[in-house]
Design a protein around this motif. Structure first.
Motif, mmCIF file in Angstrom:
data_model
loop_
_atom_site.group_PDB
_atom_site.id
_atom_site.type_symbol
_atom_site.label_atom_id
_atom_site.label_comp_id
_atom_site.label_asym_id
_atom_site.label_seq_id
_atom_site.Cartn_x
_atom_site.Cartn_y
_atom_site.Cartn_z
ATOM 1 N N SER A 17 0.840 -1.215 0.000
ATOM 2 C CA SER A 17 0.000 0.000 0.000
ATOM 3 C C SER A 17 0.861 1.245 0.000
ATOM 4 O O SER A 17 0.579 2.214 -0.717
ATOM 5 C CB SER A 17 -0.917 0.033 1.223
ATOM 6 N N ARG A 18 1.932 1.207 0.812
ATOM 7 C CA ARG A 18 2.844 2.354 0.893
ATOM 8 C C ARG A 18 3.499 2.589 -0.473
ATOM 9 O O ARG A 18 3.614 3.721 -0.919
ATOM 10 C CB ARG A 18 3.908 2.075 1.950
ATOM 11 N N PHE A 19 3.898 1.517 -1.117
ATOM 12 C CA PHE A 19 4.538 1.627 -2.432
ATOM 13 C C PHE A 19 3.557 2.229 -3.450
ATOM 14 O O PHE A 19 3.914 3.147 -4.200
ATOM 15 C CB PHE A 19 5.007 0.239 -2.904
ATOM 16 N N LYS A 73 3.802 5.827 -5.473
ATOM 17 C CA LYS A 73 3.718 5.865 -6.935
ATOM 18 C C LYS A 73 2.589 6.801 -7.365
ATOM 19 O O LYS A 73 2.730 7.583 -8.298
ATOM 20 C CB LYS A 73 3.457 4.438 -7.447
ATOM 21 N N ASN A 74 1.477 6.715 -6.650
ATOM 22 C CA ASN A 74 0.308 7.540 -6.948
ATOM 23 C C ASN A 74 0.593 9.021 -6.721
ATOM 24 O O ASN A 74 0.143 9.875 -7.491
ATOM 25 C CB ASN A 74 -0.841 7.092 -6.044
ATOM 26 N N ARG A 75 1.377 9.315 -5.662
ATOM 27 C CA ARG A 75 1.690 10.706 -5.327
ATOM 28 C C ARG A 75 2.529 11.377 -6.402
ATOM 29 O O ARG A 75 2.478 12.579 -6.585
ATOM 30 C CB ARG A 75 2.397 10.784 -3.971
ATOM 31 N N LEU A 76 3.312 10.563 -7.107
ATOM 32 C CA LEU A 76 4.162 11.115 -8.161
ATOM 33 C C LEU A 76 3.364 11.462 -9.415
ATOM 34 O O LEU A 76 3.837 12.168 -10.295
ATOM 35 C CB LEU A 76 5.276 10.122 -8.518
ATOM 36 N N LEU A 77 2.129 10.971 -9.473
ATOM 37 C CA LEU A 77 1.309 11.219 -10.667
ATOM 38 C C LEU A 77 0.388 12.406 -10.433
ATOM 39 O O LEU A 77 -0.137 12.580 -9.334
ATOM 40 C CB LEU A 77 0.462 9.989 -10.988
ATOM 41 N N LEU A 88 -2.555 5.887 -12.152
ATOM 42 C CA LEU A 88 -1.951 4.677 -11.582
ATOM 43 C C LEU A 88 -2.589 3.433 -12.209
ATOM 44 O O LEU A 88 -1.880 2.513 -12.626
ATOM 45 C CB LEU A 88 -2.119 4.655 -10.060
ATOM 46 N N GLN A 89 -3.907 3.450 -12.278
ATOM 47 C CA GLN A 89 -4.616 2.321 -12.906
ATOM 48 C C GLN A 89 -4.176 2.167 -14.364
ATOM 49 O O GLN A 89 -3.935 1.059 -14.845
ATOM 50 C CB GLN A 89 -6.117 2.575 -12.830
ATOM 51 N N TYR A 90 -3.998 3.313 -15.054
ATOM 52 C CA TYR A 90 -3.573 3.311 -16.452
ATOM 53 C C TYR A 90 -2.166 2.708 -16.581
ATOM 54 O O TYR A 90 -1.909 1.858 -17.433
ATOM 55 C CB TYR A 90 -3.605 4.754 -16.985
#
Lengths: 185, 100
Positions: free
Chosen positions: A86-88, A92-96, A102-104
């Motif tokens: 979840s942390r990972f 990753k999501n925060r960078l987008l 993220l799903q894409y």
């Protein structure tokens, strides 16, 4: 040696600094595959799954001496793996910029990775799973692929058995719906 | 009975064997990191202890110097409070007293 006896032996080893290495090596030997697949189904990429798994075992190394045995060792390990995953994904999501990306990105990884080799229906199922919220994805993977008991899923997710059942039911219904729409299209 | 759909994920050859070996090596290196940390900590501690000791010695030396300066300053203060004539009178009287 059955799993419970192995767990008991591991817990004796990890309590002593002299045998801690032996205990953690045994944990890696017994649990690395199941934890890897648990992580891989969430992060999709092999390299990412490997990195997260390393983090999991480093965390295990740092904290195993303080494991009190309130839950099964396997539950504790799965909980660490789930939290690290979840942390990972959060990082990753925060960078987008766009949160739907993220799903894409995970879907693109699914389509392009060399280490993913399945038939059409397998890929379709994975794409459908990617459309679920994170908690439902976790519960669905543990129940559908790993055939875990709801009691174990609830212990890992730190929730109730009923909540796990509801999450799985919602996930399954959504996946069936998405897959039916795919077939019609 | 409906056949279950499997996941399509694969791993490189011998991945788990290699991973276990790599992970064990990483963990074996960790105690060395701990020793390195202790060595660094000891070095830093010694450095700061040396600074404190030097600062103490410098402080002590400056106190001694200040005390010496204070004594001469004290005499100067006394001399400043009396005129030159008064000092000469005092010296003459003192000499006369000694002669008697």
């Amino acid at each position: 040696m059955d799993k419970t006896a192995a767990e008991a032996q591991i817990l004796i080893w990890v309590k002593s600094p002299k045998t801690k290495h032996k205990g953690v090596s045994k944990i890696i030997e017994i649990y690395q595959e199941s934890l890897y697949w648990h992580i891989r189904k969430m992060v999709i990429s092999h390299d990412d799954a490997k990195d997260v798994l390393q983090e999991v075992f480093l965390r295990v190394w740092k904290n195993v001496h303080s494991f009190k045995g309130n839950s099964k060792l396997s539950t504790w390990l799965y909980r660490i793996a789930t939290n690290e995953t979840s942390r990972f994904l959060d990082r990753k999501n925060r960078l987008l910029e766009n949160k739907n990306n993220l799903q894409y990105i995970l879907t693109k990884e699914l389509e392009s990775s060399d280490l993913i080799n399945g038939d059409k229906i397998q890929i379709q199922l994975q794409k459908a799973i990617l459309q679920l919220p994170e908690k439902q994805r976790l519960v669905f993977n543990m129940r559908y692929f790993d055939e875990m008991k709801y009691e174990d899923i609830a212990a890992i997710m730190e929730t109730t058995v009923n909540s796990s059942k509801v999450s799985y039911h919602h996930a399954k219904t959504k996946i069936e719906q998405i897959m039916k729409e795919e077939i019609i299209l | 009975m409906k056949e279950k759909i499997k996941h399509p994920f694969q791993t490189p050859n011998n991945f788990f064997e290699d991973f276990k070996n790599d992970m064990e090596n990483t963990l074996y290196e960790l105690p060395h990191e701990k020793h390195q940390f202790l060595r660094k900590f000891t070095l830093q501690f010694t450095k700061y202890a040396a600074i404190v000791v030097i600062a103490f010695l410098v402080g002590r030396y400056s106190i001694i110097l200040t005390n010496n300066n204070d004594e001469s300053t004290h005499m100067e203060t006394i001399f400043n409070q009396v005129s030159e004539d008064e000092i000469i009178d005092f010296v003459i009287e003192d000499e006369l007293f000694k002669e008697l």
